[in-house]
Motif scaffolding. Sequence first.
Motif, PDB file in Angstrom:
ATOM      1  N   VAL A  75      11.521  -6.250  13.437  1.00  0.00           N
ATOM      2  CA  VAL A  75      11.784  -5.843  12.047  1.00  0.00           C
ATOM      3  C   VAL A  75      11.881  -7.069  11.145  1.00  0.00           C
ATOM      4  O   VAL A  75      11.304  -7.108  10.044  1.00  0.00           O
ATOM      5  CB  VAL A  75      13.067  -5.007  11.959  1.00  0.00           C
ATOM      6  CG1 VAL A  75      13.467  -4.797  10.503  1.00  0.00           C
ATOM      7  CG2 VAL A  75      12.864  -3.661  12.625  1.00  0.00           C
ATOM      8  N   THR A  79       9.006  -8.073   8.165  1.00  0.00           N
ATOM      9  CA  THR A  79       9.295  -8.193   6.738  1.00  0.00           C
ATOM     10  C   THR A  79       8.869  -9.537   6.170  1.00  0.00           C
ATOM     11  O   THR A  79       8.812  -9.705   4.947  1.00  0.00           O
ATOM     12  CB  THR A  79      10.801  -8.008   6.489  1.00  0.00           C
ATOM     13  OG1 THR A  79      11.541  -8.975   7.249  1.00  0.00           O
ATOM     14  CG2 THR A  79      11.250  -6.616   6.892  1.00  0.00           C
ATOM     15  N   PHE A  83       1.708  -7.317   5.718  1.00  0.00           N
ATOM     16  CA  PHE A  83       1.462  -6.041   6.378  1.00  0.00           C
ATOM     17  C   PHE A  83       0.004  -5.621   6.220  1.00  0.00           C
ATOM     18  O   PHE A  83      -0.653  -5.245   7.187  1.00  0.00           O
ATOM     19  CB  PHE A  83       2.379  -4.969   5.788  1.00  0.00           C
ATOM     20  CG  PHE A  83       2.317  -3.651   6.500  1.00  0.00           C
ATOM     21  CD1 PHE A  83       2.969  -3.470   7.702  1.00  0.00           C
ATOM     22  CD2 PHE A  83       1.611  -2.592   5.968  1.00  0.00           C
ATOM     23  CE1 PHE A  83       2.917  -2.260   8.368  1.00  0.00           C
ATOM     24  CE2 PHE A  83       1.557  -1.375   6.618  1.00  0.00           C
ATOM     25  CZ  PHE A  83       2.212  -1.206   7.818  1.00  0.00           C
ATOM     26  N   SER A  96       3.590  -7.022   1.931  1.00  0.00           N
ATOM     27  CA  SER A  96       4.503  -6.934   3.062  1.00  0.00           C
ATOM     28  C   SER A  96       5.194  -5.581   3.066  1.00  0.00           C
ATOM     29  O   SER A  96       5.046  -4.788   2.136  1.00  0.00           O
ATOM     30  CB  SER A  96       5.548  -8.061   2.992  1.00  0.00           C
ATOM     31  OG  SER A  96       6.390  -7.872   1.872  1.00  0.00           O
ATOM     32  N   ILE A  97       5.986  -5.335   4.099  1.00  0.00           N
ATOM     33  CA  ILE A  97       6.712  -4.069   4.176  1.00  0.00           C
ATOM     34  C   ILE A  97       7.723  -3.944   3.040  1.00  0.00           C
ATOM     35  O   ILE A  97       7.861  -2.886   2.418  1.00  0.00           O
ATOM     36  CB  ILE A  97       7.411  -3.945   5.543  1.00  0.00           C
ATOM     37  CG1 ILE A  97       6.373  -3.779   6.648  1.00  0.00           C
ATOM     38  CG2 ILE A  97       8.383  -2.773   5.562  1.00  0.00           C
ATOM     39  CD1 ILE A  97       6.960  -3.677   8.027  1.00  0.00           C
ATOM     40  N   LEU A  98       8.410  -5.035   2.742  1.00  0.00           N
ATOM     41  CA  LEU A  98       9.377  -4.985   1.652  1.00  0.00           C
ATOM     42  C   LEU A  98       8.690  -4.777   0.303  1.00  0.00           C
ATOM     43  O   LEU A  98       9.252  -4.139  -0.584  1.00  0.00           O
ATOM     44  CB  LEU A  98      10.208  -6.266   1.637  1.00  0.00           C
ATOM     45  CG  LEU A  98      11.275  -6.388   2.738  1.00  0.00           C
ATOM     46  CD1 LEU A  98      12.053  -7.680   2.582  1.00  0.00           C
ATOM     47  CD2 LEU A  98      12.212  -5.196   2.715  1.00  0.00           C
ATOM     48  N   ASP A  99       7.484  -5.333   0.151  1.00  0.00           N
ATOM     49  CA  ASP A  99       6.735  -5.083  -1.088  1.00  0.00           C
ATOM     50  C   ASP A  99       6.463  -3.596  -1.258  1.00  0.00           C
ATOM     51  O   ASP A  99       6.570  -3.043  -2.360  1.00  0.00           O
ATOM     52  CB  ASP A  99       5.422  -5.860  -1.084  1.00  0.00           C
ATOM     53  CG  ASP A  99       5.641  -7.358  -1.186  1.00  0.00           C
ATOM     54  OD1 ASP A  99       6.687  -7.760  -1.729  1.00  0.00           O
ATOM     55  OD2 ASP A  99       4.776  -8.125  -0.711  1.00  0.00           O
ATOM     56  N   ALA A 118      13.675   1.203   1.389  1.00  0.00           N
ATOM     57  CA  ALA A 118      13.903  -0.004   2.191  1.00  0.00           C
ATOM     58  C   ALA A 118      14.930   0.253   3.282  1.00  0.00           C
ATOM     59  O   ALA A 118      14.791  -0.224   4.418  1.00  0.00           O
ATOM     60  CB  ALA A 118      14.362  -1.144   1.287  1.00  0.00           C
ATOM     61  N   VAL A 122      13.685  -0.118   7.113  1.00  0.00           N
ATOM     62  CA  VAL A 122      14.027  -1.474   7.561  1.00  0.00           C
ATOM     63  C   VAL A 122      15.485  -1.555   8.020  1.00  0.00           C
ATOM     64  O   VAL A 122      15.769  -1.876   9.176  1.00  0.00           O
ATOM     65  CB  VAL A 122      13.757  -2.517   6.451  1.00  0.00           C
ATOM     66  CG1 VAL A 122      14.219  -3.905   6.913  1.00  0.00           C
ATOM     67  CG2 VAL A 122      12.288  -2.549   6.083  1.00  0.00           C
ATOM     68  N   ALA A 190       2.099  -8.180  10.466  1.00  0.00           N
ATOM     69  CA  ALA A 190       3.230  -7.252  10.389  1.00  0.00           C
ATOM     70  C   ALA A 190       2.819  -5.828  10.736  1.00  0.00           C
ATOM     71  O   ALA A 190       3.656  -5.038  11.187  1.00  0.00           O
ATOM     72  CB  ALA A 190       3.844  -7.291   8.989  1.00  0.00           C
ATOM     73  N   PHE A 194       4.871  -3.757  13.374  1.00  0.00           N
ATOM     74  CA  PHE A 194       5.496  -2.488  13.016  1.00  0.00           C
ATOM     75  C   PHE A 194       5.026  -1.373  13.937  1.00  0.00           C
ATOM     76  O   PHE A 194       5.805  -0.473  14.280  1.00  0.00           O
ATOM     77  CB  PHE A 194       5.160  -2.142  11.562  1.00  0.00           C
ATOM     78  CG  PHE A 194       6.108  -1.170  10.944  1.00  0.00           C
ATOM     79  CD1 PHE A 194       7.334  -1.592  10.453  1.00  0.00           C
ATOM     80  CD2 PHE A 194       5.798   0.169  10.851  1.00  0.00           C
ATOM     81  CE1 PHE A 194       8.222  -0.698   9.882  1.00  0.00           C
ATOM     82  CE2 PHE A 194       6.672   1.067  10.279  1.00  0.00           C
ATOM     83  CZ  PHE A 194       7.890   0.635   9.795  1.00  0.00           C
TER      84      PHE A 194
END
Length: 219
Positions: A75, A79, A83, A96-99, A118, A122, A190, A194
């Motif tokens: 994880v 992040t 991704f 990215s995942i957070l984006d 999020a 996450v 990523a 994931f």
Amino acid sequence: MPQTALGPEQMTTDQPPQDLAALIACPKCDAVYRATDPGTGERAVCARCHTVLIAPRKRAGKQIIAIALAVVVLVIAATIFPFLSIRAAGVVHDSSILDAALAFSSSPLLVVLSLAVAALIVFFPVMRALLAIYVLTPLVLDRPPFPGAIRAFRLSEALRPWSMAEIFAIGCAVALVKVADLALVAFGPAFWMFSALVILMMLQDSYMCRYSVWKSLEK
């Protein structure tokens, strides 16, 4: 795998309270049974809906701890690294995942939605993994549970329906089918992290015998 159907017990108001500790209820159909510990490699299933109630595994605690550590590492790494990479009209954009989770944060009214997304993809998976490590580590080492272990395991179980990493993966797959005709899409590191994360989380839940954990915590 051998399966044992538990014998149903009719609960009555005059039943001694101390006998309640020997009962187990099916989480799907609410049938109540007198718990019988199956042998290693066997499973006790509900006779009504065939839900697995007790499924002890040899060295399952160590395996779950190892999987939980891998989940935390994946994880955090997922992040950080890209991704997806999208190329269209000579412009390349890495996401990215957070984006993706914070995509709506530009609007003040949707900040809560971004934080919720999020958390679901996450923070909740990481929290569940850390709670599993906290609860199971002393049990694997044959030591008394850490303070608050019962509350920690109860919180982990409460977060289980809200840990939606696999839902995010399915949503990405649907979105990629639509975007593939409009732009060139490349998977980043990523994405594969994931994907492995989703598989590991499924393994963690399948290895976990919640009856055995509760029984060990309540001793």
